[in-house]
Design a protein around this motif. Sequence first.
Motif, short mmCIF file in Angstrom:
data_model
loop_
_atom_site.label_atom_id
_atom_site.label_comp_id
_atom_site.label_asym_id
_atom_site.label_seq_id
_atom_site.Cartn_x
_atom_site.Cartn_y
_atom_site.Cartn_z
N GLU A 93 32.70 -23.15 -24.69
CA GLU A 93 34.07 -23.54 -24.12
C GLU A 93 35.01 -22.52 -23.93
OE1 GLU A 93 36.59 -27.64 -25.24
OE2 GLU A 93 36.25 -26.32 -26.92
N GLU B 101 34.28 -19.42 -23.56
CA GLU B 101 33.94 -18.59 -22.40
C GLU B 101 34.43 -19.28 -21.11
OE1 GLU B 101 33.24 -15.49 -22.23
OE2 GLU B 101 32.28 -15.19 -24.39
N VAL B 102 34.03 -20.47 -20.90
CA VAL B 102 34.64 -21.27 -19.74
C VAL B 102 36.23 -21.23 -19.56
CG1 VAL B 102 34.46 -23.60 -18.36
CG2 VAL B 102 32.32 -22.57 -19.81
N LEU B 103 36.57 -21.44 -20.64
CA LEU B 103 38.07 -21.48 -20.56
C LEU B 103 38.58 -20.17 -20.03
CD1 LEU B 103 40.95 -22.61 -20.86
CD2 LEU B 103 40.87 -21.88 -23.24
N GLN B 104 38.25 -18.82 -20.39
CA GLN B 104 38.42 -17.68 -19.95
C GLN B 104 38.08 -17.53 -18.64
OE1 GLN B 104 38.01 -13.46 -22.02
NE2 GLN B 104 36.03 -13.82 -20.93
N LEU B 105 37.17 -18.23 -18.01
CA LEU B 105 36.55 -17.95 -16.75
C LEU B 105 37.85 -18.74 -15.75
CD1 LEU B 105 34.45 -17.01 -14.90
CD2 LEU B 105 33.24 -19.23 -14.92
N THR B 106 38.17 -19.93 -16.43
CA THR B 106 39.03 -20.69 -15.54
C THR B 106 40.47 -20.20 -15.62
OG1 THR B 106 39.46 -22.21 -17.42
CG2 THR B 106 37.93 -22.74 -15.74
N ALA B 107 41.03 -19.39 -16.63
CA ALA B 107 42.13 -18.74 -16.77
C ALA B 107 42.20 -17.53 -16.41
CB ALA B 107 42.52 -18.99 -18.37
N SER C 209 42.55 -14.19 -14.18
CA SER C 209 43.46 -13.98 -13.03
C SER C 209 44.62 -14.78 -12.82
CB SER C 209 42.49 -13.76 -11.84
OG SER C 209 41.39 -12.93 -11.94
N ASP C 210 44.90 -15.78 -13.43
CA ASP C 210 46.08 -16.72 -13.54
C ASP C 210 47.06 -16.08 -14.11
OD1 ASP C 210 47.87 -18.70 -13.20
OD2 ASP C 210 46.68 -20.26 -14.15
N THR D 179 48.86 -17.78 -17.40
CA THR D 179 48.07 -17.76 -18.57
C THR D 179 49.09 -17.12 -19.78
OG1 THR D 179 46.08 -17.46 -17.62
CG2 THR D 179 45.97 -17.02 -19.87
N LYS E 226 40.73 -9.29 -16.68
CA LYS E 226 40.72 -10.23 -17.96
C LYS E 226 42.39 -10.07 -18.53
CE LYS E 226 36.09 -10.06 -19.43
NZ LYS E 226 34.99 -9.58 -20.68
#
Length: 333
Positions: free
Chosen positions: A153, A155-161, A163-164, A167, A244
């Motif tokens: 979870e 890792e997926v959160l990091q992926l979706t966040a 370059s935003d 964050t 990142k």
Amino acid sequence: MGLDTAAAKPHEKLARMLEGDMDAVGTMIRTRMASEHAPRIPEVTAHLVEAGGKRLRPMLTLAAARLCGYKGTDHVKLAATVEFIHTATLLHDDVVDESRQRRGRPTANLLWDNKSSVLVGDYLFARSFRLMVEPGNLRVLEILSDASAVIAEGEVLQLTAASDLATGEDVYLQVIRGKTAALFSAACEVGGVIAGAPAEQVRALFDYGDALGICFQIVDDLLDYGGATATIGKNVGDDFRERKLTLPVIRAIAAADESERAFWTRTIARGRQEEGDLEEALALMARHGTLDSTRATAIEWATTAKTAILALPASELRDVLHDLADYVVERVV
């Protein structure tokens, strides 16, 4: 995430104190990573497992069990479980991040291919679940299976966040609590559970592992902007190149003026990086003191870990775990 070569080395003291148990963990890992039909599995696994990592997470399981007076052998299975979960996540992470170096060596996905890394990681997850059920303790199974889900979870959160630029620190903390601290806390907690320790001691072990893991990841993120490649086991600036949003960058963005925000938008949000951008990023972080403030935050989490471990019975082993929290942040002090 390697520990450096400073004079005080609590992780080495811990390894000496747990030498017999760690030898048993190593034997179990080599036995359980074997595959009769797919020789690539032990080849890929051995490349990472035997790459000189400190095996800190399984040592935490063994230390926690011993701190709580455990006399059995199931802690060895749980420590091997923790190491398998950790190795599986590293294999998957290197594919996701397109990494080329891990612990100072070429990554498995570079030496073999992405498919092999993902599938061998899946195999290790399966072996970890086989190991974690063998003690027959439902609470242990709950803790380690939940931790595996939380890691994914995070890792997926990091992926979706990624370059935003919106964050914030709350999301960052959630990410590192998932991707790193979850396994630290689970490794400590199951040691207390298998020993039948009182609830307050089990909670203290969880809190210690959680704070130590958060501190560990913050330091790792900080070293990416100031550590030697030999120390951190990866190339300096990798996090910047991979866009990142770690704590020093998040704080620099929060403090940025219009021109600085344009820089972060180009390099992180849009990924248009040019020669000299890493140096400019370092200059901006220095201008706003975000490397220093991140270092201070890491020290705060180390203090939290040291406070938590004091709830365990006094012993030399407890003292080493206490010192370990200081040593993690000494890499950047």
